[in-house]
Scaffold this active site. Structure first.
Site, PDB file in Angstrom:
ATOM      1  N   ARG A  37      24.013  36.990  28.407  1.00  0.00           N
ATOM      2  CA  ARG A  37      23.995  35.914  27.401  1.00  0.00           C
ATOM      3  C   ARG A  37      22.906  36.129  26.351  1.00  0.00           C
ATOM      4  O   ARG A  37      23.087  35.758  25.192  1.00  0.00           O
ATOM      5  CB  ARG A  37      23.830  34.557  28.081  1.00  0.00           C
ATOM      6  CG  ARG A  37      25.124  34.157  28.745  1.00  0.00           C
ATOM      7  CD  ARG A  37      25.087  32.747  29.245  1.00  0.00           C
ATOM      8  NE  ARG A  37      26.441  32.305  29.491  1.00  0.00           N
ATOM      9  CZ  ARG A  37      26.782  31.378  30.383  1.00  0.00           C
ATOM     10  NH1 ARG A  37      25.856  30.803  31.091  1.00  0.00           N
ATOM     11  NH2 ARG A  37      28.035  31.026  30.534  1.00  0.00           N
ATOM     12  N   LYS A 198      40.986  23.650  40.568  1.00  0.00           N
ATOM     13  CA  LYS A 198      41.203  22.347  39.938  1.00  0.00           C
ATOM     14  C   LYS A 198      42.420  22.372  39.030  1.00  0.00           C
ATOM     15  O   LYS A 198      42.353  22.772  37.874  1.00  0.00           O
ATOM     16  CB  LYS A 198      39.957  21.936  39.140  1.00  0.00           C
ATOM     17  CG  LYS A 198      38.795  21.572  40.038  1.00  0.00           C
ATOM     18  CD  LYS A 198      37.586  21.215  39.199  1.00  0.00           C
ATOM     19  CE  LYS A 198      36.378  21.986  39.614  1.00  0.00           C
ATOM     20  NZ  LYS A 198      35.981  23.086  38.790  1.00  0.00           N
ATOM     21  N   GLY A 349      33.200  32.186  33.315  1.00  0.00           N
ATOM     22  CA  GLY A 349      33.139  31.605  34.656  1.00  0.00           C
ATOM     23  C   GLY A 349      33.467  32.600  35.749  1.00  0.00           C
ATOM     24  O   GLY A 349      33.078  33.769  35.682  1.00  0.00           O
ATOM     25  N   GLY A 372      34.404  27.021  30.140  1.00  0.00           N
ATOM     26  CA  GLY A 372      34.951  25.728  29.717  1.00  0.00           C
ATOM     27  C   GLY A 372      35.440  25.759  28.279  1.00  0.00           C
ATOM     28  O   GLY A 372      36.504  25.215  27.948  1.00  0.00           O
TER      29      GLY A 372
HETATM   30  P1  AMP Z   1      38.102  26.290  39.205  1.00  0.00           P
HETATM   31  O1  AMP Z   1      36.747  25.706  38.974  1.00  0.00           O
HETATM   32  O2  AMP Z   1      39.187  25.306  39.154  1.00  0.00           O
HETATM   33  O3  AMP Z   1      38.368  27.501  38.329  1.00  0.00           O
HETATM   34  O4  AMP Z   1      38.090  26.834  40.695  1.00  0.00           O
HETATM   35  C1  AMP Z   1      37.257  27.843  41.149  1.00  0.00           C
HETATM   36  C2  AMP Z   1      37.153  27.722  42.637  1.00  0.00           C
HETATM   37  O5  AMP Z   1      38.450  27.750  43.190  1.00  0.00           O
HETATM   38  C3  AMP Z   1      36.411  28.844  43.319  1.00  0.00           C
HETATM   39  O6  AMP Z   1      35.180  28.361  43.775  1.00  0.00           O
HETATM   40  C4  AMP Z   1      37.313  29.247  44.478  1.00  0.00           C
HETATM   41  O7  AMP Z   1      36.654  29.362  45.703  1.00  0.00           O
HETATM   42  C5  AMP Z   1      38.297  28.112  44.537  1.00  0.00           C
HETATM   43  N1  AMP Z   1      39.608  28.505  45.098  1.00  0.00           N
HETATM   44  C6  AMP Z   1      40.386  29.510  44.703  1.00  0.00           C
HETATM   45  N2  AMP Z   1      41.472  29.614  45.483  1.00  0.00           N
HETATM   46  C7  AMP Z   1      41.385  28.639  46.403  1.00  0.00           C
HETATM   47  C8  AMP Z   1      42.195  28.228  47.492  1.00  0.00           C
HETATM   48  N3  AMP Z   1      43.328  28.866  47.788  1.00  0.00           N
HETATM   49  N4  AMP Z   1      41.803  27.166  48.223  1.00  0.00           N
HETATM   50  C9  AMP Z   1      40.635  26.527  47.932  1.00  0.00           C
HETATM   51  N5  AMP Z   1      39.828  26.853  46.922  1.00  0.00           N
HETATM   52  C10 AMP Z   1      40.195  27.904  46.153  1.00  0.00           C
END
Ligand code: AMP
Length: 394
Positions: A37, A198, A349, A372
């Site tokens: 960064r 999410k 991210g 984000g």
């Molecule tokens: P996000 O912030 O929505 O991009 O999600 C990122 C997070 O999703 C990471 O910390 C992963 O550990 C989690 N993740 C990815 N695949 C899975 C899964 N199959 N079940 C639970 N958590 C997950």
């Protein structure tokens, strides 16, 4: 088109430069573990210094929640910066206080002052009017080059811009150009790889990409809601708004983009289980198992699409990649995205971290500095930090 620093006369002017110096640091030693960064900000810093500006850098670091907390001090970042630029760098121990004012008063053309963490003051995240005014009073011009926080409506990314002549820096300009090319004029086929947990965060992206992409590969935790909506058995896997996913699957029958879901999965009885993970097809995950990574058949299927792509956009891990038992899907996708002949765009991210960890950061065409913010642009929305910047007059 937004004004860039090239549209401003900055000679002998005090420029408040908002950067994203939210660098990762070692919890114990407080040493910076990744300088990307800082490196990405150098073009703008050097340009302003060369043009004779007095550069006042402000940023946040971590989440100190409005309180002074030494472990989130920007001092180590200021020290690092002083090794990377030839200009004089001074650190101010506050943001809009006595020390900052004193150090700014003593600046010469081409000098740099790095202010202490903006988020030591709770008014920053509140976009508080008085804080915006105090920040604005430090400078003659405001420049935003903090792409990583451009989706936030904070005092330093939003409110202060309304009070001063303003522009964006080179980093934000580069990020905008790349994302706009990907969305408006991509080399086809445009393949989007979306993952993460999410689903609510990614739904607007899917919605926006349905008519823009050719294929949307869905992995990670968010895939299971789609799998379930498609009639699959997902056991204990995380599931969110099934009806919304049903709607998208229905819409995708007539849209440009086809949604492709995992066909097999690496599963376990819980995230904490030490048992050897088992592979199950997407419609056969037993009730006491949960999907934690995409399986080998899915990896192969996704690889086929990525290989044939003209442009690849990737955002979100394919599984719980923090745990070595479930990192294979994400690691393989990082490799295929890096090795494809397609133009590759990796949102910030987790996916950017996976690319860096796998050693492919140099192979990707564009590794975004903002998770984000890039997600918000992929949703087709305007960034608040950009909205407030003046347009170039025709
Ligand atoms: P996000 O912030 O929505 O991009 O999600 C990122 C997070 O999703 C990471 O910390 C992963 O550990 C989690 N993740 C990815 N695949 C899975 C899964 N199959 N079940 C639970 N958590 C997950």
């Amino acid at each position: 088109m937004k004004k860039t620093i090239k549209d401003l006369d900055v000679e002998n002017k005090k420029v408040l430069l908002r950067l994203d110096f939210n660098v990762p640091m070692d919890k114990d030693t407080h040493k910076i573990t990744d300088v990307t960064r800082i490196m990405e900000s150098l073009a703008t810093i050097n340009y302003l210094c060369e043009k004779g500006a007095k550069v006042i850098i402000c940023s946040h670091l971590g989440r100190p929640d409005g309180k002074v907390d030494e472990k989130y001090s920007l001092k180590p970042v200021a020290d690092k910066l002083s090794q990377l630029v030839k200009n004089k760098v001074t650190f101010a121990t506050d943001t809009v206080g006595k020390d900052a004012k004193e150090k700014i008063k003593n600046m010469e053309k081409g000098d740099i002052v790095v202010l202490e963490n903006l988020r030591f003051d709770k008014r920053e995240e509140e976009n508080d009017e008085s804080f915006c005014k105090e920040l604005a009073s430090l400078a003659d011009i405001y420049v935003n080059d903090a792409f990583g926080t451009a989706h936030r409506k904070h005092a330093s990314t939003y409110g202060v811009a309304k009070l001063l002549p303003n522009a964006i820096g080179f980093l934000i300009n580069k990020e905008l150009k790349v994302i706009s090319n990907v969305l408006v004029n991509p080399t086809r086929p445009l393949v989007a790889v979306l993952g993460g947990a999410k689903i609510k965060d990614k739904i607007p992206v899917i919605e926006n990409l349905l008519d823009k992409a050719d294929t949307i590969l869905v992995g990670g935790g968010m895939a299971y809601t789609f799998v379930k909506a498609n009639g699959g058995r997902v056991g204990k896997s995380i599931v969110d708004d099934e009806n919304l996913c049903k709607k998208f699957l229905e819409m995708s029958k007539n849209s440009r983009a086809k949604i492709i879901l995992p066909i097999d999965n690496i599963c376990n009885t819980s995230l904490e289980s030490k048992d050897k993970p088992k592979r199950f097809l997407s419609d056969e995950i037993p009730d006491d198992y949960m999907g934690l990574d995409i399986g080998p058949k899915t990896i192969k299927l996704f690889k086929k699409y990525i290989k044939k792509a003209g442009t690849v956009v990737w955002n979100g891990p394919m599984g719980v990649f923090e745990n070595p038992m479930y990192e294979k899907g994400t690691r393989k996708i990082a490799k295929y995205v890096a090795r494809t002949h397609a133009f590759s765009f990796v949102g910030g991210g987790d996916s950017a971290a996976a690319v860096v960890k796998a050693g492919y950061s140099k192979c990707v065409n564009h590794l975004s500095t903002g998770g984000g913010a890039s997600l918000m642009l992929l949703e087709g929305k305007d960034l608040p930090g950009l909205e407030v910047i003046d347009d170039v007059k025709e």
